[in-house]
Write a protein that holds these residues in place. Structure first.
Motif, short mmCIF file in Angstrom:
data_model
loop_
_atom_site.label_atom_id
_atom_site.label_comp_id
_atom_site.label_asym_id
_atom_site.label_seq_id
_atom_site.Cartn_x
_atom_site.Cartn_y
_atom_site.Cartn_z
N GLN A 87 0.84 -1.21 0.00
CA GLN A 87 0.00 0.00 0.00
C GLN A 87 0.87 1.26 0.00
OE1 GLN A 87 -3.30 0.26 -0.34
NE2 GLN A 87 -4.25 -1.54 0.55
N ARG A 88 1.97 1.24 0.76
CA ARG A 88 2.86 2.41 0.78
C ARG A 88 3.52 2.62 -0.57
NH1 ARG A 88 3.74 0.30 5.68
NH2 ARG A 88 5.69 -0.75 5.11
N ARG A 92 -3.24 3.16 -2.76
CA ARG A 92 -4.40 2.36 -2.39
C ARG A 92 -4.64 1.22 -3.36
NH1 ARG A 92 -8.43 1.89 0.91
NH2 ARG A 92 -10.56 1.55 0.23
N ILE A 93 -4.70 0.01 -2.82
CA ILE A 93 -5.03 -1.18 -3.60
C ILE A 93 -6.32 -1.73 -3.02
CG2 ILE A 93 -4.29 -3.46 -4.36
CD1 ILE A 93 -1.40 -2.64 -3.76
#
Length: 127
Positions: A87-88, A92-93
């Motif tokens: 995610q970082r 956003r996944i």
């Protein structure tokens, strides 16, 4: 790949890499790929080639389908740590988004870290 993750590849603590592209399905460019490392605080467009990796397999999963085993083979101590890192790195996944998992092995000639890795400048920062 971040230098700390490349170090895990070279010490054989990491045997997969997980890739994500929001509107595409990732697939390796060939059966052998260069391992580029970027210093985390260094220029974003300068990478060092450390070794070559042979792609052993490619598989796909949804983001929420990743497992603890996926985390360990990717060099992380837990699934939560892996998911947070993805995610970082990618932003956003969504849970149903598809990720690509490359399983690889170091090419036999790449058993030690190349401390004099050559610097290259890439056109695209996605390595």
């Amino acid at each position: 790949m971040a230098e700390r993750l490349a170090d895990k590849v070279l010490s054989e603590q990491k045997s997969t890499t997980i890739r994500y592209d929001r509107d595409r399905v990732e697939y390796p460019a060939g059966p052998v790929l260069p391992l580029y490392a970027a210093e985390e605080r260094g220029p974003q467009d300068e990478y060092r080639c450390l070794a070559c990796l042979r792609v052993l397999s490619v598989r796909y999963s949804t983001f929420n389908g990743l497992t603890e085993a996926d985390a360990r083979s990717d060099g992380f101590s837990s699934l939560d740590e892996l998911l947070g890192a993805l995610q970082r790195f990618y932003g956003r996944i969504m849970p149903e988004d598809t990720v690509c998992i490359y399983e690889f092995a170091l090419e036999p000639t790449a058993t030690k870290r190349n401390t004099r890795g050559r610097n290259v400048v890439l056109e695209s920062p996605s390595v």
